[in-house]
Scaffold this active site. Structure first.
Site, PDB file in Angstrom:
ATOM      1  CB  SER A 199       1.749  -1.764  -0.291  1.00  8.32           C
ATOM      2  OG  SER A 199       1.281  -1.644  -1.622  1.00  8.32           O
ATOM      3  CG  HIS A 234      -0.604  -5.245   1.212  1.00 11.33           C
ATOM      4  ND1 HIS A 234      -1.644  -5.700   1.997  1.00 11.33           N
ATOM      5  CD2 HIS A 234      -1.155  -4.333   0.369  1.00 11.33           C
ATOM      6  CE1 HIS A 234      -2.767  -5.090   1.650  1.00 11.33           C
ATOM      7  NE2 HIS A 234      -2.500  -4.259   0.658  1.00 11.33           N
ATOM      8  CG  ASP A 266      -2.055  -3.018  -2.836  1.00  7.91           C
ATOM      9  OD1 ASP A 266      -3.031  -3.250  -2.104  1.00  7.91           O
ATOM     10  OD2 ASP A 266      -1.041  -2.420  -2.438  1.00  7.91           O
ATOM     11  CG  MET A 273      -5.179  -2.344  -7.831  1.00  9.05           C
ATOM     12  SD  MET A 273      -4.641  -0.625  -7.868  1.00  9.05           S
ATOM     13  CE  MET A 273      -4.048  -0.437  -6.194  1.00  9.05           C
ATOM     14  CG  HIS A 293      -5.977  -5.177  -0.655  1.00  3.76           C
ATOM     15  ND1 HIS A 293      -5.630  -3.848  -0.477  1.00  3.76           N
ATOM     16  CD2 HIS A 293      -7.332  -5.193  -0.686  1.00  3.76           C
ATOM     17  CE1 HIS A 293      -6.720  -3.109  -0.403  1.00  3.76           C
ATOM     18  NE2 HIS A 293      -7.770  -3.898  -0.548  1.00  3.76           N
ATOM     19  CG  MET A 295      -8.303  -3.147  -3.992  1.00  4.82           C
ATOM     20  SD  MET A 295      -6.951  -1.967  -3.882  1.00  4.82           S
ATOM     21  CE  MET A 295      -5.576  -3.091  -3.876  1.00  4.82           C
ATOM     22  CG  MET A 350      -9.568  -0.027   1.896  1.00  9.29           C
ATOM     23  SD  MET A 350      -7.863  -0.456   1.435  1.00  9.29           S
ATOM     24  CE  MET A 350      -7.282   1.047   0.665  1.00  9.29           C
ATOM     25  CG  PHE A 395      -4.449   5.918  -7.489  1.00  7.30           C
ATOM     26  CD1 PHE A 395      -3.880   5.723  -8.746  1.00  7.30           C
ATOM     27  CD2 PHE A 395      -5.809   6.149  -7.398  1.00  7.30           C
ATOM     28  CE1 PHE A 395      -4.664   5.773  -9.893  1.00  7.30           C
ATOM     29  CE2 PHE A 395      -6.604   6.209  -8.540  1.00  7.30           C
ATOM     30  CZ  PHE A 395      -6.029   6.027  -9.794  1.00  7.30           C
ATOM     31  N   GLY A 396      -1.279   4.397  -4.650  1.00  9.57           N
ATOM     32  CA  GLY A 396      -0.402   4.613  -3.512  1.00  9.57           C
ATOM     33  C   GLY A 396      -0.186   6.104  -3.302  1.00  9.57           C
ATOM     34  N   GLY A 397       0.395   6.445  -2.175  1.00 10.71           N
ATOM     35  CA  GLY A 397       0.814   7.826  -1.933  1.00 10.71           C
ATOM     36  C   GLY A 397      -0.287   8.821  -1.619  1.00 10.71           C
ATOM     37  CG  ASP A 407      -3.806  -0.875   2.334  1.00 14.79           C
ATOM     38  OD1 ASP A 407      -2.859  -0.104   2.110  1.00 14.79           O
ATOM     39  OD2 ASP A 407      -4.234  -1.692   1.500  1.00 14.79           O
ATOM     40  N   GLY A 408      -3.268   2.442   3.696  1.00 17.00           N
ATOM     41  CA  GLY A 408      -3.432   3.713   2.996  1.00 17.00           C
ATOM     42  C   GLY A 408      -2.986   4.896   3.829  1.00 17.00           C
ATOM     43  N   GLY A 409      -1.974   5.593   3.341  1.00 14.05           N
ATOM     44  CA  GLY A 409      -1.531   6.799   4.040  1.00 14.05           C
ATOM     45  C   GLY A 409      -0.826   6.523   5.354  1.00 14.05           C
ATOM     46  CB  SER A 465       4.464   6.030  -1.058  1.00 11.02           C
ATOM     47  OG  SER A 465       3.456   6.369  -0.142  1.00 11.02           O
ATOM     48  CB  ALA A 466       5.555   5.954   4.160  1.00 16.45           C
TER      49      ALA A 466
HETATM   50  C1  DX5 Z   1      -4.276   1.352  -2.216  1.00 18.56           C
HETATM   51  C2  DX5 Z   1      -3.566   0.095  -1.771  1.00 18.56           C
HETATM   52  C3  DX5 Z   1      -2.509   0.309  -0.773  1.00 18.56           C
HETATM   53  C4  DX5 Z   1      -1.408   1.227  -1.212  1.00 18.56           C
HETATM   54  C5  DX5 Z   1      -0.909   1.951  -0.012  1.00 18.56           C
HETATM   55  O1  DX5 Z   1      -5.299   0.998  -3.067  1.00 18.56           O
HETATM   56  O2  DX5 Z   1      -4.491  -0.837  -1.247  1.00 18.56           O
HETATM   57  O3  DX5 Z   1      -1.983  -0.942  -0.305  1.00 18.56           O
HETATM   58  O4  DX5 Z   1      -0.332   0.568  -1.816  1.00 18.56           O
HETATM   59  O5  DX5 Z   1       0.009   2.894  -0.434  1.00 18.56           O
HETATM   60  P1  DX5 Z   1       0.531   4.041   0.526  1.00 18.56           P
HETATM   61  O6  DX5 Z   1       1.137   3.354   1.707  1.00 18.56           O
HETATM   62  O7  DX5 Z   1       1.513   4.752  -0.329  1.00 18.56           O
HETATM   63  O8  DX5 Z   1      -0.663   4.876   0.904  1.00 18.56           O
HETATM   64 ZN    ZN Z   2      -3.658  -2.694  -0.246  1.00 15.37          ZN
END
Ligand code: DX5
Ligand code: ZN
Length: 228
Positions: free
Chosen positions: A11, A36, A38, A40, A69, A71, A140, A146-148, A178-180, A201-202
């Protein structure tokens, strides 16, 4: 598990926005095939990122599969723009539009692959009738925006149920999570039925990307039985 080997889609939300072209080149050089995006709008989610002109500009410089993606509220207003920007797959949120089937049909009519994303609390039933026509469903595993953030544990169950629904319907829909997502839970998520993992983030926080990608692929395939 329908896609072998599983796919990692990094992402860009966690990448260097000042050097997106360099980031895309680095991903390609590291051996990745997907990226990916994102998108927003500050309305559907509380954050704002980039839109079609940025994607279009970078499409011209990259051969990666653009996994977009959205959003954004009422994505039907922007399907033409995201197709024109060069998206390979457009994923819309079930919660963001009233006439979901119409949006899916429109994305396909314009020659793009289509996915539907579900927020953590949205039941799987909303995609049940659409599964045969979907290339992907995105589960999701955090609330989008948000990331992280930390992985929400009950979404494990949702991945498993979705995998069962897909095989029951003999559909070919891929499951994206997607997420965490981390190196630590990647193997488990693939084992539960995910085909594509998104990592922000990872992934970007741990260069060099080639090594990180290798570690992810190892974690993602470690628990798969040969031939599965
Ligand atoms: C969150 C996004 C994700 C995000 C994931 O709204 O859709 O794609 O970047 O970030 P991490 O991998 O850090 O949770
Ligand atoms: Zn995403």
């Amino acid at each position: 598990m329908t896609h072998t080997p599983p796919i990692l889609s990094p992402s860009l939300l966690s990448s260097d926005f000042g050097n997106l072209q360099r980031e895309l080149e680095a991903l390609e050089q590291a051996g990745l095939s997907w990226v990916h995006w994102d998108v927003m709008d500050g309305l559907f989610v509380p954050n704002i990122t980039f839109g079609p002109p940025v994607i279009k500009r970078l499409r011209a410089t990259s051969n990666l599969f653009f996994d977009v993606h959205l959003m954004i509220d009422r994505p039907e207003r922007y399907i033409d723009a995201f197709v024109d920007a060069g998206s390979d797959l457009i994923c819309v949120h079930a919660e963001s539009t009233i006439h979901l089937e119409r949006v899916v049909s429109e994305i396909h009519r314009q020659g793009c692959q289509c996915g539907i994303a579900l927020n953590p609390a949205t039941p799987l039933e909303v995609v049940s009738y659409l599964l045969p026509q979907l290339e992907m469903v995105l589960i999701m595993s955090v609330n989008p925006g948000f990331g992280g953030q930390s992985f929400i544990p009950f979404t494990r169950d949702k991945i498993q149920h979705l995998a069962a629904m897909i095989s029951e319907q003999k559909a070919h829909t891929l499951i994206q999570v997607d997420g965490g997502v981390t190196l630590e839970n990647a193997g488990e998520l693939i084992g539960l039925g995910a085909d594509i993992l998104v990592s922000g983030s990872a992934f970007f926080g741990y260069p060099p990307y080639a090594k990180r990608y290798q570690d992810y692929m190892q974690a993602m395939t470690a628990r798969l039985a040969p031939g599965s």
